[in-house]
Design a protein around this motif. Structure first.
Motif, PDB file in Angstrom:
ATOM      1  N   PRO A 193      57.691  51.493  37.712  1.00  0.00           N
ATOM      2  CA  PRO A 193      58.850  51.378  37.861  1.00  0.00           C
ATOM      3  C   PRO A 193      59.672  51.421  39.282  1.00  0.00           C
ATOM      4  N   PRO A 218      65.040  46.318  33.733  1.00  0.00           N
ATOM      5  CA  PRO A 218      65.930  45.670  34.921  1.00  0.00           C
ATOM      6  C   PRO A 218      67.231  45.724  34.880  1.00  0.00           C
ATOM      7  N   ASP A 246      63.192  52.064  33.306  1.00  0.00           N
ATOM      8  CA  ASP A 246      62.336  50.881  33.704  1.00  0.00           C
ATOM      9  C   ASP A 246      62.936  49.615  33.077  1.00  0.00           C
ATOM     10  N   PRO A 250      60.644  41.838  43.818  1.00  0.00           N
ATOM     11  CA  PRO A 250      60.471  43.374  43.501  1.00  0.00           C
ATOM     12  C   PRO A 250      61.203  44.300  44.576  1.00  0.00           C
ATOM     13  N   LEU A 279      56.438  46.650  34.628  1.00  0.00           N
ATOM     14  CA  LEU A 279      57.538  47.575  34.993  1.00  0.00           C
ATOM     15  C   LEU A 279      57.415  48.863  34.468  1.00  0.00           C
ATOM     16  N   TRP A 332      58.933  48.116  41.525  1.00  0.00           N
ATOM     17  CA  TRP A 332      59.536  47.194  40.992  1.00  0.00           C
ATOM     18  C   TRP A 332      61.197  47.054  41.343  1.00  0.00           C
ATOM     19  N   LEU A 333      61.612  48.593  40.911  1.00  0.00           N
ATOM     20  CA  LEU A 333      63.123  48.473  40.769  1.00  0.00           C
ATOM     21  C   LEU A 333      63.674  49.552  41.830  1.00  0.00           C
TER      22      LEU A 333
END
Ligand SMILES: O=P(O)(O)OC[C@H]1O[C@@H](O)[C@@H](O)[C@@H](O)[C@@H]1O
Length: 344
Positions: A70, A86, A84, A316, A66, A73-74
């Protein structure tokens, strides 16, 4: 980026359980102290930061992945709000014995006393109960309990008084329960749930005798009992109020996309969850999927992944829009709070 199937991740715990997780996943539990499977976890155990964290199939711990990407993934909106993190922790939890009565701090308490942006509001979706007629959970005091009495119960480990003071609710497979921060609670033996929570391991243990030998030392989060017990919601909950925390499958509204919204709006600042099946289409977003029933495929931009009951999948943001295909599929999609939400 591709969605990833995650293997079981079950740190050893002081309470019994784990056989329902093994049955669900189709594996074996190494022993009977594996009651929790931490799924897509960037959170470590409070007593051992290396335990609990998900290790990706490429060998990287999730927090490192992450931190390295970041946005991938997010997604940008989530990163703007939550960095970063979740902002979500998902667990499978199989209570092999009744859990001790405990509660979790709110965000405000965690910010002030624990140096954390997250407390531990949580919610359960009941997957199974050992008795098909239902199992029991306990939550909320029936009458207001003065702080000194809570302190005395904890000091004397007066389990009988704590249990007698707490509402006992029957839950059945398919029910969802929201547990606001502070509310004392416990899950009885034989109840198997998917749990969504804020990404911390903060528990204030009102009860520990017979569970954790060092509970008198570890149960107050290093704050001392007087301060730690200030996070307990010692107000009276009526039966109706407690019942209002439980939603049956029939009470879960169907969204435009055909999925069922599992949790009440009060959960939105902390996490979101939907139950979806064949034909469901989702926008790009970080998600943890638990495949509850059936088999089929998860389509994403650039490919598709076969999925079946018992699997857990980390999606992701960079996988793009996703869709489910499979006649009998029933998938729980767990999501962080919407970036604009601001829980207290
Ligand atoms: O479902 P929650 O309330 O998080 O219960 C599970 C929690 O139980 C408490 O007794 C503690 O042992 C925590 O380490 C554990 O994670």
């Amino acid at each position: 980026m591709r969605p990833l199937i995650l293997p079981a991740n079950q740190p050893r715990h002081f309470y019994r359980g784990g056989s329902a997780i093994a049955r669900f996943r189709g594996g074996r539990s190494p022993d009977d102290r594996r009651p929790e499977d931490w799924v897509g976890s960037a959170t470590g155990r409070i007593d051992d930061a290396s335990a609990g964290v998900t290790v990706l199939p490429d060998g990287r711990p999730l927090p490192a992945a992450l931190a390295a990407d970041p946005l991938g993934w997010l997604g940008p909106a989530h990163v703007r709000r939550w960095g970063d993190s979740p902002a979500l922790l998902v667990k499978l939890l199989d209570a092999g014995q009744r859990l001790p009565v405990h509660c979790h701090p709110s965000r405000a308490f965690a910010r002030e006393h624990l140096g954390s942006a997250f407390g531990k509001t949580e919610a359960w979706l009941v997957l199974e109960t050992a008795d098909p007629d239902g199992g029991w959970v306990r939550l909320g005091f029936r009458r207001e309990v003065p702080a000194e009495r809570v302190r005395a119960w904890a000091a004397e480990q007066d389990t009988a008084a704590m249990l007698a003071a707490t509402h006992r609710m029957r839950v059945r497979a398919g029910d969802a329960v929201l547990i606001p921060a502070g509310v004392p609670h416990s899950i009885d033996a034989g109840v198997f749930v998917v749990e969504l929570q804020e990404p911390t391991d903060f528990s204030v243990m009102l009860e520990w005798k017979g569970f954790a030998p060092d509970g008198d030392r570890s149960g107050h989060l290093g704050l001392g009992w007087d301060l730690a017990l200030r996070c307990v919601d010692s107000t009276a909950w009526t039966l109706d109020e407690v019942a209002g925390l439980v939603r049956t499958r029939e009470q879960m509204p169907v969204t435009d996309g055909g999925a069922r919204r599992v949790l009440a709006e009060a959960a939105d600042p902390f996490f979101r969850a939907e139950l979806a099946g064949d034909g469901a289409v989702f926008p790009a977003g970080f998600a943890v999927l638990v495949v509850l029933r059936g088999e089929g495929e998860l389509r994403f931009e650039g490919g598709s992944l076969p999925v079946r009951r018992g699997q857990t999948v980390l999606v992701p943001y960079g996988a793009g829009g996703t869709a489910l295909r499979g006649a009998e599929l029933d998938v729980l999609r767990c999501l962080p709070p919407a970036p604009e939400e601001d829980g207290r």
